[in-house]
Design an enzyme around this catalytic site. Structure first.
Site, PDB file in Angstrom:
ATOM      1  N   ASN A  79       0.771  -1.094   0.110  1.00 61.49           N
ATOM      2  CA  ASN A  79       0.034  -0.092  -0.221  1.00 61.49           C
ATOM      3  C   ASN A  79       0.802   1.312   0.065  1.00 61.49           C
ATOM      4  OD1 ASN A  79      -2.468   1.622   0.960  1.00 61.49           O
ATOM      5  ND2 ASN A  79      -1.318   2.190   2.368  1.00 61.49           N
ATOM      6  N   TYR A  95       3.845   9.424 -11.646  1.00 61.93           N
ATOM      7  CA  TYR A  95       2.712   8.828 -11.281  1.00 61.93           C
ATOM      8  C   TYR A  95       2.387   7.872 -11.605  1.00 61.93           C
ATOM      9  CZ  TYR A  95      -0.814   7.628  -7.866  1.00 61.93           C
ATOM     10  OH  TYR A  95      -1.395   7.251  -7.088  1.00 61.93           O
TER      11      TYR A  95
END
Length: 255
Positions: free
Chosen positions: A94, A159
């Protein structure tokens, strides 16, 4: 909505050992809460402050401070789970980092910093978890991805590339892990209402509002909602799901 600590939660992870990165807050903390409430023994890893409160809030959770970009952190975290719990059944990759810059303003340092967390760090943890799960006879690797692994995001070159890399890694893990009983899936999450964005965008409130207006559901996600999808993919309820990129984006990419 019921609290993650209430006894009404199903004990579907009873006897399972889990490892969660980026666990100190947001989606990571909610995932730890759900796994713990449903019977899992959890190692929680983060580089940021806040881990000590997890151990207080969720008795039995083992916390470890570490930088996921360092290969040794993954080795140490998996070894912690094996030593404490006898093995590893679940990895939730995560930990993440974002950046919003036009392509022409993105530096080599920007690229390396984001890639180090989202792609390289996730690879280190997946590789070490894969080895431990192979010895265990199976397991589940679930990663927090993003809708940008399937669509472009203006000012999101690094990203988007990092989350695309994570999606492709997930597919390879699923292929190599199939015969070993190891499943791998990724949640292509939409924009989430968490203080994660505050670190990178001074206009985070306005940014969230703009995305809420653009989605069919008319709002952004809460951390618990994404954690629920991560836990579903880690659970026996998704036993025939592997190599999947599961959209949890409020319908943003459906158009």
């Amino acid at each position: 909505m019921a609290s993650a600590s209430e006894s009404t939660e199903p004990a579907e992870f009873a006897g399972k050992a889990a490892l969660v990165t980026g666990a100190a807050r947001g989606v990571g903390k909610e995932t730890v809460a759900l796994l713990h409430a449903r019977g899992a023994r959890v190692v929680a890893v983060d580089v940021r402050p806040g881990l000590s409160s997890l151990a207080d809030e969720f008795p039995g959770v083992v916390t470890m401070t570490g930088d996921v970009t360092l290969e040794g952190t993954a080795t140490r975290a998996v070894r912690t789970a094996v030593d404490a719990f006898g093995g590893l059944d679940i990895l939730v990759n995560n930990a993440g980092r974002t950046l919003n810059k036009p392509v022409t303003e993105t530096t080599a340092e920007d690229w390396d910093t984001v890639m180090a967390v989202n792609a390289r760090g996730s690879f280190f943890f997946a590789r070490e978890a894969f080895r431990a799960m192979k010895e265990r006879g199976g397991g589940a690797i679930v990663s927090t991805g993003s809708y940008v692994c399937t669509v472009g995001l203006p000012e999101g070159a690094v990203y988007s590339a990092s989350k695309g890399a994570l999606a492709q890694l997930t597919k390879v893990l699923a292929i190599e892990g199939g015969s070993l009983g190891i499943r791998a899936n990724l949640v292509a999450a939409g924009v989430i209402e968490t203080d994660f964005l505050d670190t990178f965008r001074p206009d985070s409130r306005a940014y969230l509002a703009s995305f809420a207006d653009a989605q069919p559901l008319g709002r952004v996600a809460q951390p618990r909602e994404i954690a629920e999808v991560l836990c579903f993919l880690a659970s026996p309820r998704s036993s025939f799901v592997t190599g999947a990129v599961v959209a949890a984006d409020g319908g943003f990419t459906a158009a």
